[in-house]
Each structure stands twice: as structure tokens, then as C-alpha cells.
Design an enzyme around this catalytic site. Structure first.
Site, PDB file in Angstrom:
ATOM      1  CG  ASP A  87      -8.051 -34.575  -1.913  1.00  0.00           C
ATOM      2  OD1 ASP A  87      -8.124 -35.335  -0.939  1.00  0.00           O
ATOM      3  OD2 ASP A  87      -9.032 -33.977  -2.398  1.00  0.00           O
ATOM      4  CG  ASP A 122     -10.897 -37.862   4.061  1.00  0.00           C
ATOM      5  OD1 ASP A 122     -10.429 -38.141   2.929  1.00  0.00           O
ATOM      6  OD2 ASP A 122     -11.328 -36.744   4.341  1.00  0.00           O
ATOM      7  CB  CYS A 274      -8.222  -7.131 -12.578  1.00  0.00           C
ATOM      8  SG  CYS A 274      -6.792  -8.137 -12.187  1.00  0.00           S
ATOM      9  CB  CYS A 276      -3.632  -9.599 -13.091  1.00  0.00           C
ATOM     10  SG  CYS A 276      -4.667 -10.354 -14.348  1.00  0.00           S
ATOM     11  CB  CYS A 279      -6.975  -7.638 -16.388  1.00  0.00           C
ATOM     12  SG  CYS A 279      -7.798  -9.117 -15.809  1.00  0.00           S
TER      13      CYS A 279
HETATM   14 ZN   LIG Z   1      -6.830  -9.739 -13.904  1.00  0.00          ZN
END
Ligand SMILES: [Zn+2]
Length: 542
Positions: A87, A122, A274, A276, A279
Site C-alpha cells: 500500500d 492516491d 472456536c 482453531c 483455541c
Molecule cells: Zn480460535
């Protein structure tokens, strides 16, 4: 630097975009790496998350690491093998107003550090600015974009042409139109961050669709600063292909835990909703007790997992043609998102034109939000443009929908047809049976097993808007056809008299007789006998 589209649903695409460091698949999330604060290391992104692309800021890199980054090149400097997007620093410009670089300098620096996807410097429009200032940002950005061809020296970098204009949709349209004429490989919609921070997702719908309408479909569209997974499906459905997320790290810094439907504070969590890698191995109590830096890292990793997971769910939904259902589910996470999903109806005709017809699986209707779906719009247009009733048909007999589909196979409709056949004999051919039903409106019996008229499920009772839509479709059908007489069998519990009122008005306009039966139970034996008698009488009228 080709962009190949592999699959589509609504305006969403699964695409493959080629950069000099490899091919990336869209929709794609690029985690933002701040070279000063690497909450999650680029190497970790690559190895643990299978991340093939990231985004970093050319301005910050130039300011803090000019020599090292120029010498090593961005890939070595960040220790990342995938595709890197930079960016330009426009966001810093938005925040700090004046930054110490020039459009030329930032173009050359991005070439020098060997980025894969680069952005011109920009001028972001921002939020709450005057129209005059917004016009200036659009014009100045276009001016700089036009100069790029002369400034750049390499052809293996993909350049991003940002679209500005902010909340002023006419300026967004102008900006997109002008950018579309220039040889950019990617476009980006600027300034949505403040719009999203204020939960103005309905305005975001306007901005995205306005940009899409004026940009070439063959180039991917990046939505700058849209890093929360709960709005990915809406943006993807409207044709956004690339996203960047600084939010995963920023939220983690504030002890905020992202889910696909919102954000929760860590101290409010008793359980992690969750599974994942983070977690499943710990619990909120343990994480809360960690030193700030460790806690941040774990939360940032979870936030990334949930973001990538949502994108995978979206891609799977695209392949199944179920992105709309997914979008509606997410839209119910927050009233502002539902408001945005409702806004899509304003663009339903455009959405229909852009949506592929190939997917043929069953569709679920939950509420009037679904009336914006391409299948509903497509049926409405085709019935009006391409359909004529059977030439013999003199009487339109409108029956209410049944739970069984196709309707003509239901025992209720079979019963009516049998009675009419027995009572009218050969003249039964003069009676054309159609069903009025949600969400499609009038469905002629000979069409009702054609996709998607039978391949859908809808929640009863219908909401008021859905009822009004079907009533309007019934009236339109009467206005567009030439029956001598219209007979309506009512189902007052479902339609609350709205269909009868709309049909009566249409018949008055067309000056044809209209008969309706007021019995409470449309399928009682005496109702059907009465209906048959009324139909026979109508046929005998001159
Ligand atoms: Zn998680």
C-alpha cells in the site's frame, strides 16, 4: 499477471491471479504486516497458516527501513516467499494529512524493493468531507494514475488503481470510469475503513456496486481496510476479490476476539467458541493470565484463523451456489449488516445480470431479503418477456400454493383439476390453472416443475413484504395477459386478503370480470364444488 475466473456465484468469483512470486487464489485475504510491529511473523503466516500473500506499507518501509529494504528486497527483508502487495501510504496520508514522500518517489521505491503488487500514492477521500474536497481527491488521484505509465520502469509488477469518492456515489462512478480506462491490473476501493468503523455497511453496498458497475470485470477488486470476517460474504457477493486485514492485530492489541459473526472482549469470554490451533489448546482464563505480548500473539493468531476460515467457507459456498444463504446467515449477526443485505435489493436487476445461471441446487428463502436473489428477478423478467398463456385459455384460475411441490402434483390441486374436468368435460381446456406463490409470484401449472420453481424451501408464514411482492406479481400477470375472466381461490390465513385486493384492482383496470371465493378453508370439499360451479358459470358467460 493474468486473472482467471474458475467459478462464480452472485457477483463473487473464485479466481487465480498471477504475480511474479506465484499464483494466488481469490477471494484472498492479505494480512497487514507492519514492519515496525510484527504481531505475527511473515514466516509464521507462511508456515502455520499456509498464507500465500500479505500486504505491507511502502511508506512506513521507506521511512524506517529504506536502505535495508532496498538492498535486500521486500521478500528477504520480511522473510516471506509468497506474493507481497504494498500500500502506498495513502492511509497514513488520511490520518496524518501530510506525508514526506512524492508520487514519483513512492512508485520508484516500490519497484526498487521488488514488490509484487504496488499502489500509486492516491489521495483518500475519507469520511465526512465536503463534496468539493472529495472531488479534489478523485481528480488528483486520476491525475497521478495517468502519470504512472511514464514513471514506472518495470512491467512485472501489478499496479493497483484506487477508486476514490467516498460517500459521493457520482464521484465513485466517475473515479471508477476514469481508472477503468488506464492499464491497471487491479483496482481498489478506497476509504471504506471509516464507513465500516461506523457500521455503515449499507453505504458500503452502494459504494461497492457503484465501483463495480464502472470497472472492468476482468480485473480483481480490492476492498481497502475491510478486515472483519463478518462482512466478507457481503463484499465477496458484490464482487470484491481481495481484502486486507490489519484488524486481526489491532483487535488483538485491545484484547478483542473476532468471530465470523462479530467481536467479543476477551474478559467476557468463559469459553472459546472456536476449534482453531489456538483455541483448542487453551481457554480464556489461561489466556487472560498471560503477559500482554503473549496474549496479543495468541489472539492475533486466532483472529487470523477465524478470518481465513470464513473465506474458505465463502469459497465452498460459491462452488455450491449457496453464497446467498451464507450471506443472509451472516447478515443476521448485526442489524447494520442486515440493513446492508436489504440494500442489495436496490441493485437486484444488476445482480441478476451479473450472476451465472449454471448452479441448479435448491434454494432457501428465509424472508423478504431473499427477494433480491437473481433467481427471483430472472423468473419475473422471463415471465413478463417470454411467456404467453396457452392460446385456448379463456379463464385464469389462480390457486394458492401448497406445501407439496411441484404444485400441480399436490393432492389439493389434483382435487380441483379432477372436479373441473368432471364438471366441464372438453371445455376444461379453456381454464388455465396457475398458482400464486412466494417468492416467485404467479406460476403457470405447465411450468411449475422447472428450476427453481419447485426446487426451493420457504419459511411460513410469509412476512408482509413478501406478501406484497406476490400480490404485485399477480396484478402484473393479469395486466400483461388477455384472459376473459379471473377467478381466485383465496387462502386468507396465508395471504390476508392482499392477493384478492391486488387482482381486483388489476381486473378493474383491464375491465374483465373478477370472481373470488371467500371460504375459510380453500381445500374443503364444498369450497372446491363452489369453485367449480363459479368456473362453469364464468365459461357460460358470453
Ligand atoms: Zn480460535
Amino acid at each position: 499477471m493474468s486473472f482467471e475466473i474458475a467459478d462464480r456465484d452472485l457477483m463473487a468469483r473464485i479466481g487465480r491471479f498471477e504475480t511474479k512470486s506465484g499464483v494466488v487464489e481469490t477471494p484472498l485475504l492479505l494480512p497487514v504486516i507492519n514492519p515496525n510491529v510484527k504481531t505475527v511473523l511473515p514466516k509464521t503466516l507462511e508456515e502455520k497458516f499456509g498464507c500465500r500473500a500479505l500486504i505491507t506499507n511502502a511508506y512506513i518501509t521507506e521511512k524506517s527501513f529504506k536502505e535495508t529494504a532496498s538492498e535486500k528486497g521486500l521478500h528477504d527483508f520480511l522473510n516471506f516467499n509468497g506474493s507481497i502487495m504494498t500500500d502506498s501510504g495513502a492511509y497514513q496520508l488520511l490520518i496524518y494529512k501530510d506525508i514526506e514522500t512524492s508520487p514519483e518517489e513512492i512508485v520508484h521505491f516500490q519497484e526498487k524493493i521488488d514488490t509484487d503488487i504496488a499502489t500509486i500514492l492516491d489521495i483518500p477521500t475519507g469520511w465526512g468531507v465536503s463534496k468539493e474536497y472529495a472531488r479534489y481527491t478523485v481528480n488528483e488521484t486520476i491525475k497521478r494514475a495517468k502519470k504512472l505509465e511514464k514513471m514506472k520502469t518495470r512491467d512485472d509488477i501489478a499496479w493497483v488503481g484506487p477508486v476514490q469518492g467516498g460517500q459521493y456515489l457520482d464521484l465513485v462512478a466517475k473515479s471508477a470510469k476514469e481508472m477503468a480506462k488506464l492499464p491497471f491490473q487491479i483496482h481498489a476501493l478506497g476509504s471504506p475503513t471509516p464507513v465500516m468503523e461506523q457500521y455503515k455497511f449499507d453505504l458500503l453496498v452502494d459504494m461497492i456496486v457503484t465501483a463495480k458497475m464502472n470497472l472492468p470485470a476482468s480485473r480483481p477488486l480490492h476492498l481497502f481496510g475491510a478486515g472483519h470476517p463478518f462482512m466478507f460474504s457481503l463484499a465477496v457477493a458484490l464482487g470484491c476479490d481481495l481484502f486486507d486485514s490489519a484488524a486481526y492485530a489491532l483487535f488483538a492489541r485491545q484484547d478483542r476476539y473476532m468471530t465470523e459473526s462479530g467481536t467479543t472482549r476477551l474478559d467476557e469470554l468463559e469459553y472459546f467458541p472456536c476449534s482453531c490451533q489456538v483455541c483448542s489448546k487453551t481457554d480464556p482464563k489461561t489466556v487472560k493470565a498471560l503477559p500482554k505480548e503473549d496474549r496479543q500473539k495468541l489472539l492475533a493468531e486466532h483472529n487470523l484463523h477465524v478470518s481465513f476460515c470464513e473465506l474458505r467457507q465463502i469459497k465452498q459456498a460459491i462452488t455450491e451456489g449457496r453464497l446467498w444463504e451464507h450471506l443472509e446467515m451472516r447478515a443476521h449477526s448485526h442489524p447494520a449488516l442486515l440493513q446492508a443485505a436489504k440494500k442489495v435489493r436496490k441493485y437486484s436487476e444488476y445482480l441478476e445480470k451479473q450472476s451465472p445461471i449454471t448452479k441448479r441446487n435448491g434454494i432457501f428463502f428465509f424472508s423478504s431479503v431473499g427477494l433480491a436473489r437473481p433467481q427471483v428477478v430472472r423468473y419475473r423478467k422471463r415471465l413478463a418477456d417470454r411467456y404467453s398463456p396457452p392460446p385456448k385459455a379463456k379463464i385464469l384460475l389462480l390457486l394458492p400454493q401448497t406445501r407439496t411441490k411441484p404444485f400441480h402434483n399436490s393432492k389439493e390441486h389434483e382435487m380441483v383439476k379432477k372436479e373441473i374436468q368432471q364438471s366441464l368435460g372438453a371445455t376444461a381446456d379453456l381454464v388455465h390453472v396457475c398458482t400464486y406463490s412466494a417468492p416467485f409470484g404467479v406460476v403457470p401449472a405447465e411450468l411449475d416443475d422447472i428450476y427453481p420453481l419447485s426446487q426451493n424451501e420457504i419459511a411460513f408464514p410469509f412476512d408482509a413484504e413478501t406478501v406484497m411482492y406476490v400480490a404485485q406479481q399477480a396484478a402484473n400477470y393479469i395486466m400483461n395477459t388477455n384472459y376473459d375472466h379471473v377467478i381466485l381461490l383465496r387462502d386468507p390465513k396465508v395471504w390476508r386478503g392482499k392477493i384478492a385486493a391486488a387482482c381486483r384492482r388489476a381486473c378493474e383496470k383491464r375491465q374483465v370480470p373478477f370472481t373470488t371465493l371467500r371460504e375459510r378453508d380453500p381445500w374443503a370439499k364444498n369450497t372446491i364444488e363452489h369453485l367449480t360451479a363459479v368456473t362453469r358459470k364464468a365459461l357460460m358467460q358470453p
